[in-house]
Write a protein that holds these residues in place. Structure first.
Motif, PDB file in Angstrom:
ATOM      1  N   LEU A 146     -20.285 -12.910  12.409  1.00 27.82           N
ATOM      2  CA  LEU A 146     -20.910 -11.768  12.128  1.00 27.82           C
ATOM      3  C   LEU A 146     -21.767 -12.055  10.358  1.00 27.82           C
ATOM      4  O   LEU A 146     -22.087 -11.254   9.207  1.00 27.82           O
ATOM      5  N   LEU A 150     -21.444 -14.711   2.301  1.00 28.68           N
ATOM      6  CA  LEU A 150     -22.094 -13.845   1.267  1.00 28.68           C
ATOM      7  C   LEU A 150     -21.229 -14.796   0.257  1.00 28.68           C
ATOM      8  O   LEU A 150     -21.205 -14.744  -0.945  1.00 28.68           O
ATOM      9  N   MET A 151     -20.339 -14.331   0.624  1.00 27.20           N
ATOM     10  CA  MET A 151     -19.162 -14.150  -0.549  1.00 27.20           C
ATOM     11  C   MET A 151     -17.305 -14.354   0.165  1.00 27.20           C
ATOM     12  O   MET A 151     -16.732 -14.266   1.222  1.00 27.20           O
ATOM     13  N   GLU A 241     -10.832 -13.093   1.588  1.00 27.05           N
ATOM     14  CA  GLU A 241     -11.332 -12.170   2.376  1.00 27.05           C
ATOM     15  C   GLU A 241     -12.802 -12.863   2.212  1.00 27.05           C
ATOM     16  O   GLU A 241     -14.114 -13.371   1.525  1.00 27.05           O
ATOM     17  N   VAL A 243     -16.330 -12.329   2.936  1.00 24.86           N
ATOM     18  CA  VAL A 243     -17.733 -11.175   2.967  1.00 24.86           C
ATOM     19  C   VAL A 243     -18.768 -11.845   4.382  1.00 24.86           C
ATOM     20  O   VAL A 243     -19.615 -12.951   3.350  1.00 24.86           O
ATOM     21  N   CYS A 244     -19.424 -11.690   5.192  1.00 27.58           N
ATOM     22  CA  CYS A 244     -20.510 -11.996   5.781  1.00 27.58           C
ATOM     23  C   CYS A 244     -21.649 -11.031   6.099  1.00 27.58           C
ATOM     24  O   CYS A 244     -21.496  -9.704   5.178  1.00 27.58           O
ATOM     25  N   GLU A 245     -22.539 -11.179   6.437  1.00 30.77           N
ATOM     26  CA  GLU A 245     -23.926 -10.328   6.686  1.00 30.77           C
ATOM     27  C   GLU A 245     -23.849  -8.925   7.767  1.00 30.77           C
ATOM     28  O   GLU A 245     -24.095  -7.882   7.120  1.00 30.77           O
ATOM     29  N   ARG A 246     -22.880  -9.356   8.411  1.00 27.65           N
ATOM     30  CA  ARG A 246     -22.371  -8.402   8.866  1.00 27.65           C
ATOM     31  C   ARG A 246     -21.240  -8.070   9.429  1.00 27.65           C
ATOM     32  O   ARG A 246     -20.337  -7.852  10.137  1.00 27.65           O
ATOM     33  N   GLY A 247     -20.289  -8.366   8.288  1.00 24.90           N
ATOM     34  CA  GLY A 247     -18.566  -7.889   8.550  1.00 24.90           C
ATOM     35  C   GLY A 247     -18.297  -8.489   8.032  1.00 24.90           C
ATOM     36  O   GLY A 247     -18.503  -9.245   6.665  1.00 24.90           O
ATOM     37  N   SER A 248     -17.011  -8.664   6.948  1.00 23.56           N
ATOM     38  CA  SER A 248     -15.924  -9.156   6.309  1.00 23.56           C
ATOM     39  C   SER A 248     -14.440  -9.386   7.731  1.00 23.56           C
ATOM     40  O   SER A 248     -14.145  -8.790   8.563  1.00 23.56           O
ATOM     41  N   ALA A 249     -13.893 -10.378   7.102  1.00 20.30           N
ATOM     42  CA  ALA A 249     -12.342 -10.891   8.182  1.00 20.30           C
ATOM     43  C   ALA A 249     -11.364 -11.084   5.995  1.00 20.30           C
ATOM     44  O   ALA A 249     -12.412 -12.250   5.308  1.00 20.30           O
ATOM     45  N   ARG A 250     -10.156 -11.037   6.788  1.00 21.82           N
ATOM     46  CA  ARG A 250      -9.208 -11.373   5.690  1.00 21.82           C
ATOM     47  C   ARG A 250      -8.237 -12.005   6.471  1.00 21.82           C
ATOM     48  O   ARG A 250      -7.521 -11.656   7.355  1.00 21.82           O
TER      49      ARG A 250
END
Lengths: 341, 341, 341, 341
Positions: A146, A150-151, A241, A243-250
């Motif tokens: 991903l 970032l956050m 959660e 938040v990445c450069e190319r997707g997020s995961a929770r």
């Protein structure tokens, strides 16, 4: 591997008694060899029915009791430093509940003592690192598919706070879990903290600043926000959660049996951290026992315990000042080079 | 109600053409009576096949065209003030796309002009107020069953930003939707804004500060945090969680058909705001037509348009300064007394 | 397209009144020109406030009323055959609510009459074909990415059954929706039906066999199972899972705002089909008006209405006999060659 | 409780080796004392590194080995009867993998032998009864809040079938889990079975009837339908929905970390039963060890093993005949009076 690892458990309160039960009934390869608590009756109650356990008022006496090969520290945080240093002197592996040492000066002494040994003996009880969902997230982030994180958006909610819980404890007791989890998930140190305070819930005890929104910056340029709300009234919720450069995961959604009846479709929410993280505690202690029997030390380190204390102290100052507060860490000894284990 | 409401549409670009199609094909009770665009060919294309429509280069000429009883402004934001004031002079009801007027000084002139009339004529195009999920959330919060709202956690993600999109536009174009939604959901004014900037995604255009974490405080003591990320790469996501004293509520989850196949269980994510909010646009315009035909004006007001401009300007200053920036609103005319319509 | 399509609505009961409101207030391009109901007062009430509508006791008189260009039949099923045939004679396009004609002999007469015209005039009101989720599923299956469909698992639940609802009506009124949906989704005819009857719920009216499990076989070798439960007590639920060679897809999950409060995480369940399928009805009627104004006929055909009646009759016999019952269809006229529109 | 329970493990194949690892490394209070496998090398490999284990080709020799206090049977089903009867003779508690005894005549001999002892010694390895989700569902049904269960809808899917898997094995190997789960959840015996066979998936091996829809009736008037699909291609899915008079409950949804990236929102699906039910196996064996050390026998009984064999045999006949097949059980000995433990 027929011999069971003999463990001294320090502290026979809520958490200590739970670990005694876990070592006796769930964990393979270990047995309780000694228990210490200033309240001797409580210590005796906690080991009722177990054979071959000695009971002590003095934690150091428990370390020296017959058959003790490792130590599990579950006493209150301010009582941790002495037995940690004593275990180091005796070369005993330790699993120490969080906070390792609440004040960062004491925590640094523990780091320096262990670094002086030139080898790790301590594992700190940040059990989220053993939770299946957190591990899945960690593995996803490390895989890099991903992109760079970032956050992190985190939620930490409890049904209600225990008596005597202070505004500072929302940070140094509750958010301390997110402090470690963020450092571990990102493999980065936290460099600054800001605390925002909405008008408190009218269901929170008079004077308690609850909820809070705690914001961390990292040395990798990521942001971490944590909603901490310890009187939310409905359940124990820990969510994250990434938040990445190319997707997020929770992770941490409430997901149990779905019951549909009058009133709608409904899923239970865990009421207690011992329910939500029961498996994580079991895996943590089993992993510690397994590693110890093989002469290894793994898991969160004394440095992680120290860094968590420093960040939590900065958080409490940020809460008081209302402004952004920098986090100042001592230089990291080589023993703790790899942050992203 | 046999007569169809004659509408002049100002602007025949992407949004204007979409509204023309909507008025012609979906909305009951209205017809396009005139269209204006500096690019006359574009205007003609947008109404090809429609009967009884006059085409104009000058927006004011469209206002005065035969059969025009109401105005829909879908031209670029800086072109809104003149036709708004002209519509007020003519007593014509207006639906004006957001931003009402981008600079707050101009926005205040519109508010004062309408307040001078002593009655509302303008509805501003904050279409989220017409989205079924947002309305459900608003209704839940207004019902009071969860207690007072303490925090809103918002997410606003786009696949990628259009050419020329600037760091300021993350706030005054994207987050402006959350600015209005937060004011409306809470029935409170925003009083301060802080913008945090993690290290930008490497997939964002050079120089664009993307993502950002935007934090608002309100005059009711609530906190609103907004993750805005306009190059997230995967979809258009607008989510909101309201954290209240006795519960939380979430909307905007990705929920479509669940497909399970090699690779896991999967749900589609909307790629575009015109998909995610298609129904909201339809309902917004239908509600405006219905109210107008009954001689009423409802929905977001010129004051909402003004307040949004002021907050967005403060947000852009906060982005530049890195600090907390107060929001200063002019006194609110009595015409706009009720914030929580 | 300034002229509005004049529609005669037959039947001013619950469904007819809803369609009158829809044509007047929501659908673009149409107006109610005439209404017929044996109960003239009910007819008058249903069009109160509308201009230019004539009111009739006799449906055929409504067909011949001034301005009538198309017919929407919303009277009880047994009253459908006569106006359908009359509309065919007059060359009027018809939208006919389901069941087209309840007895299959009458339904076949309608098919033969339309086939005799050599062109389609009738669209049957199987509104699920206009539901966004069903269309997504249809599109996925037609795309072929999951391979051939092997089974459909369907659920059809109502809060409670209206007075007078019989065991046969679970099949010919409720399951008739799944009969059409299965034929449409699969593009296959149903060839046999078996009905299993668990011990009825004690909340069902005395003597009503509720719930039932209805099993269909198709000429393509697929299986369709339908749980029909019309006194489930908690909501209106319509779900469908298509199991294909390389994956499965589910629609109809209960998915609204997620509210977490004491008692768990909860989502509302729709209570009524007019809520769950409100959009589908709107789209159905809009699509019919649009096609009619362009001189086209689309959507479910008289053949679909006929096939549904035949299958429902076989289902009722299967319910009575307890055994597997074959479905016998008349030869399909060329006019209805394409089942998978 | 310092003494570890000495266990003889019969069978050192895939399942036996997994149980040896479990007893050695995960389960508290037990140790592997003996292992038997016709393939002595395989047996030796399975206990490599363990102390105090004797290795045998003959299972009965393992029962008589030093230190053996209990038996875990994980050899192929046809080899179970002899060591079960031998364990009964020796008074040894047994955990026997499913199927207890594949042919119902042999299974009945085991039941009669144990009933002759007048006390239970055998627990059968229906591990779903130890899965957290199944237990939650069982507890909900037993609580009665949703009223009487009317139907169970079950899904049982595997990525692909192993070589040599036959159409009958879809029932007597795969669905046998649902047979036990349904009997346990409902506390009712299954009285008849029907098997429906859609056209097989083209991804299934030539000649394999896959998928199947298996329908059970119960002596309490409930219906159970099971989709079994062992070449679904995408994952291991075990789901169950209980439909009751006043609500429904679902377990087994795919619920892990939610990852949103290009392509949509996605959750992983377990690929293997050892992943999906890993915890259930651990809990099952721990529960058996705990009970055995306390001199008790709990969990699924020999009667459950017998009933499962009878129902599976009826299912295979139903598959062959295409019709409804009654299930004929021998009279139930008093020892097994309570079905709903």
């Amino acid at each position: 591997m027929a011999e069971l690892l003999g463990v001294a458990v320090l502290g026979a309160g809520h958490m200590g008694a739970d670990h005694i039960r876990r070592l006796d009934q769930l964990v393979s390869g270990a047995r309780v060899a000694a228990v210490a608590d200033p309240d001797l009756d409580r210590a005796k109650d906690a080991v009722a029915g177990l054979d071959g356990v000695t009971v002590h008022a003095d934690p150091l006496a428990a370390l020296d009791a017959p058959g003790v090969e490792a130590v599990l520290i579950a006493s209150p945080g301010p009582a941790h430093e002495e037995p940690l240093l004593a275990a180091f002197e005796r070369g005993l592996p330790v699993l120490c509940e969080k906070p390792m040492v609440p004040d960062s000066t004491g925590a640094l002494r523990v780091v320096e003592a262990e670094a002086g040994l030139g080898r790790r003996l301590a594992q700190i009880g940040f059990m989220r690192r053993y939770d299946a969902e957190y591990r899945r997230l960690k593995s996803l982030l490390d895989g890099g598919g991903l992109g760079r994180p970032l956050m992190l958006h985190c939620t930490h909610r409890n049904v209600s706070s225990p008596p005597g819980f202070t505004s500072a404890m929302l940070i140094n007791s509750s958010v301390s879990h997110e402090i470690d989890a963020a450092r571990w998930l990102l493999g980065q140190e936290l460099t600054a903290v800001t605390v925002l305070r909405p008008r408190p819930s009218s269901d929170a005890p008079e004077g308690l600043l609850d909820p809070q929104l705690v914001l961390f910056e990292t040395d990798g340029g990521a942001l971490v926000d944590v909603e901490v709300f310890v009187n939310c009234g409905f359940g124990y919720q820990v969510r994250c959660e990434a938040v990445c450069e190319r997707g997020s995961a929770r992770i941490g959604e409430d997901r149990t049996m779905l019951v549909t009846s009058a009133g709608g479709a409904r899923e239970e929410v865990a009421q207690d951290y011992l329910v939500r993280f029961a498996d994580a505690y079991d895996r943590e202690v089993q992993a510690w026992v397994d590693a110890t029997r093989q002469g290894r030390v793994t898991g969160p380190s004394a440095w992680d315990g120290y860094a968590s204390s420093v960040v939590a102290e900065a958080g409490v100052r940020a809460l008081e000042s209302g402004g952004r507060t920098a986090v100042e860490l001592a230089p990291r000894p080589d023993l703790y080079a790899d942050l992203s284990r």
